[in-house]
Design an enzyme around this catalytic site. Structure first.
Site, mmCIF file in Angstrom:
data_model
loop_
_atom_site.group_PDB
_atom_site.id
_atom_site.type_symbol
_atom_site.label_atom_id
_atom_site.label_comp_id
_atom_site.label_asym_id
_atom_site.label_seq_id
_atom_site.Cartn_x
_atom_site.Cartn_y
_atom_site.Cartn_z
ATOM 1 N N ASP A 10 0.858 -1.166 0.000
ATOM 2 C CA ASP A 10 0.000 0.000 0.000
ATOM 3 C C ASP A 10 0.909 1.235 0.000
ATOM 4 O O ASP A 10 2.042 1.181 0.459
ATOM 5 C CB ASP A 10 -0.887 -0.040 1.244
ATOM 6 C CG ASP A 10 -1.684 1.230 1.406
ATOM 7 O OD1 ASP A 10 -2.387 1.613 0.447
ATOM 8 O OD2 ASP A 10 -1.587 1.861 2.480
ATOM 9 N N ASP A 12 -0.121 5.050 0.685
ATOM 10 C CA ASP A 12 -0.358 6.087 1.690
ATOM 11 C C ASP A 12 -0.551 5.476 3.078
ATOM 12 O O ASP A 12 -1.425 4.638 3.283
ATOM 13 C CB ASP A 12 -1.579 6.930 1.306
ATOM 14 C CG ASP A 12 -1.433 7.539 -0.086
ATOM 15 O OD1 ASP A 12 -0.291 7.675 -0.568
ATOM 16 O OD2 ASP A 12 -2.465 7.875 -0.699
HETATM 17 MG MG LIG Z 1 -3.086 3.207 3.207
#
Ligand SMILES: [Mg+2]
Ligand SMILES: [Zn+2]
Length: 191
Positions: A10, A12
């Protein structure tokens, strides 16, 4: 040649600080350990693939060009430390967006498996031998959907997620951050 193993990262809250709708390159902030962690994964022979929901595109907050600029910038920062992202896959959609062409139900918004399926097609990744690292239960759900193992990190939204367990979803591991997740993955590569 056998299919390759990957770590789906992932973006962010996992690789970089969560800033809520990252719309400018100068808002990109890597965690202090991110470069080292990615380099360790590179050296272990794992593909490192960013898989990120970017509904800000469908919502009209920023464009795909901005997202691509952000990824170019990220790659430059990582390269200074000898680390490499092999591919960036993002979902630009949202069912309740505003922008034509992006406002739709799709197969690629995590926890749906479309971004992983793309890596299977384009990079010959075997999801059953791969990992997903993220700060949301939806990342853990993605891992479950594709048969990968998952690590929830406590950065970004991770601590809040950990405090609100979801009955049918459990991560294979919970780590303080991406470096902790990387250590767990490297320890569990053979099992
Ligand atoms: Mg995230
Ligand atoms: Zn999508």
């Amino acid at each position: 040649m056998s299919a390759s193993r990957a770590v789906f990262l992932d973006r962010d809250g996992t690789l970089i600080e969560e800033v809520s709708y990252l719309d400018r390159v100068d808002r990109v902030e890597l965690f202090p350990w991110s470069i080292d962690a990615v380099r360790l994964l590179n050296r272990a022979g794992l593909r490192v693939i960013v898989a990120t929901n970017q509904s800000g595109i469908a919502r009209g907050f920023f464009t795909e060009a901005i997202v691509n600029d952000v990824h170019e910038h990220l790659s430059a920062l990582l390269a200074e430390g000898g680390a490499r992202i092999d591919a960036y896959y993002y979902c630009p959609h949202h069912p309740h967006g505003h922008v034509d062409g992006y406002t739709q139900v799709c197969e690629c918004r995590k926890p749906a498996r479309g971004l992983v399926d793309r890596a299977v097609r384009e990079l010959d990744v075997d999801p059953l031998q791969s990992f997903v690292v993220g700060d949301r239960w939806l990342d853990v759900r993605l891992a479950r959907a594709v048969g990968a193992r998952s690590v929830l990190v406590r950065t970004g939204y991770g601590r809040g997620e950990e405090a609100k367990p979801v009955p049918d979803v459990a991560a294979d591991a919970v780590a303080d951050n991406l470096m902790g997740a990387t250590s767990w993955i490297l320890r569990n590569l053979q099992s």
